[in-house]
Design an enzyme around this catalytic site. Structure first.
Site, mmCIF file in Angstrom:
data_model
loop_
_atom_site.group_PDB
_atom_site.id
_atom_site.type_symbol
_atom_site.label_atom_id
_atom_site.label_comp_id
_atom_site.label_asym_id
_atom_site.label_seq_id
_atom_site.Cartn_x
_atom_site.Cartn_y
_atom_site.Cartn_z
ATOM 1 N N TYR A 20 -53.691 -5.256 -39.415
ATOM 2 C CA TYR A 20 -54.313 -3.563 -39.856
ATOM 3 C C TYR A 20 -53.280 -2.817 -39.332
ATOM 4 O O TYR A 20 -52.903 -1.897 -39.812
ATOM 5 C CB TYR A 20 -55.475 -2.995 -38.765
ATOM 6 N N HIS A 28 -70.705 -7.203 -41.991
ATOM 7 C CA HIS A 28 -70.939 -8.701 -42.087
ATOM 8 C C HIS A 28 -72.625 -8.696 -41.446
ATOM 9 O O HIS A 28 -72.934 -9.657 -42.033
ATOM 10 C CB HIS A 28 -70.033 -9.773 -40.792
ATOM 11 N N HIS A 81 -61.715 -2.878 -47.435
ATOM 12 C CA HIS A 81 -61.426 -3.606 -46.101
ATOM 13 C C HIS A 81 -59.791 -3.411 -45.767
ATOM 14 O O HIS A 81 -59.730 -4.036 -46.890
ATOM 15 C CB HIS A 81 -61.701 -4.647 -45.700
ATOM 16 N N MET A 82 -59.426 -2.812 -44.917
ATOM 17 C CA MET A 82 -57.559 -3.089 -44.923
ATOM 18 C C MET A 82 -57.206 -4.844 -44.781
ATOM 19 O O MET A 82 -56.226 -5.160 -45.558
ATOM 20 C CB MET A 82 -57.408 -2.790 -43.581
HETATM 21 C C1 DQA Z 1 -62.069 -4.542 -41.550
HETATM 22 C C2 DQA Z 1 -62.465 -6.585 -41.639
HETATM 23 C C3 DQA Z 1 -63.479 -6.799 -40.476
HETATM 24 O O1 DQA Z 1 -63.802 -8.036 -40.755
HETATM 25 C C4 DQA Z 1 -63.687 -6.259 -38.982
HETATM 26 O O2 DQA Z 1 -64.836 -6.366 -38.125
HETATM 27 C C5 DQA Z 1 -63.259 -4.934 -39.288
HETATM 28 C C6 DQA Z 1 -61.760 -4.345 -39.749
HETATM 29 C C7 DQA Z 1 -60.685 -4.688 -42.427
HETATM 30 O O3 DQA Z 1 -60.523 -3.161 -42.061
HETATM 31 O O4 DQA Z 1 -60.371 -5.089 -42.697
HETATM 32 O O5 DQA Z 1 -63.183 -3.931 -38.452
HETATM 33 O O6 DQA Z 1 -62.819 -4.076 -42.165
#
Ligand code: DQA
Length: 149
Positions: A22, A80, A100-101
């Site tokens: 991230y 999910h 998603h990041m």
């Molecule tokens: C996320 C990806 C998800 O799988 C994870 O649970 C997150 C961050 C992302 O931004 O990549 O908390 O949403």
């Protein structure tokens, strides 16, 4: 144009959490970048983060009648498995962009499924902070397209 950016659980820990996935940008810095882009696009934006599923559902309910034109959502792990958030999002008639990041498809199998995928306009993942900025651009463009249709 009124945009709403929703951040789900654990995302307040961006900057401190798993930098390999991230990066090191904090959520406050992400929200600043979103606000600058929205201003460039001539849109207003509100960013909201919660670690509580019911609070997220209630913020989505507000968006039904507060004039929100489009939603960008990174629901974190709720993506999910949360049918509750999916059902709340499904009440909205405005465009929804899922972001998603990280590249969730290159990670553990449980991250490959999004329970939102069939109700969102589209998904953007894997570009770090740019996933949000691309999501905001996509949301603004979807609103414009709906207006001119
Ligand atoms: C996320 C990806 C998800 O799988 C994870 O649970 C997150 C961050 C992302 O931004 O990549 O908390 O949403």
């Amino acid at each position: 144009m009124k945009l709403l950016v929703l951040h789900g659980l654990n995302l307040n820990m961006f900057g401190k959490r798993d930098p390999a996935q991230y990066g090191t940008t904090t959520l406050a810095e992400i929200d600043d970048a979103i606000a600058r882009l929205a201003a460039d696009l001539g849109a207003s934006v509100q960013c909201f983060q919660t670690n509580f599923e019911g609070a997220m559902v209630e913020r989505i309910h507000q968006a039904v009648s507060d004039g929100t034109d489009a939603v960008v959502i990174n629901a974190g792990a709720w993506t999910h498995y949360s049918y509750g958030i999916r059902d709340a999002l499904a009440i909205l008639s405005c465009p929804i962009v899922e972001v998603h990041m990280s590249n969730v498809h290159a990670r553990e199998p449980f991250r490959h499924t999004s329970v939102f995928s069939s109700i969102v306009r589209g998904q953007i993942c894997g570009f770090g902070v740019d996933s949000y900025l691309l999501g905001v651009r996509a949301a603004a463009s979807a609103v414009q397209q709906n207006r001119s249709a």
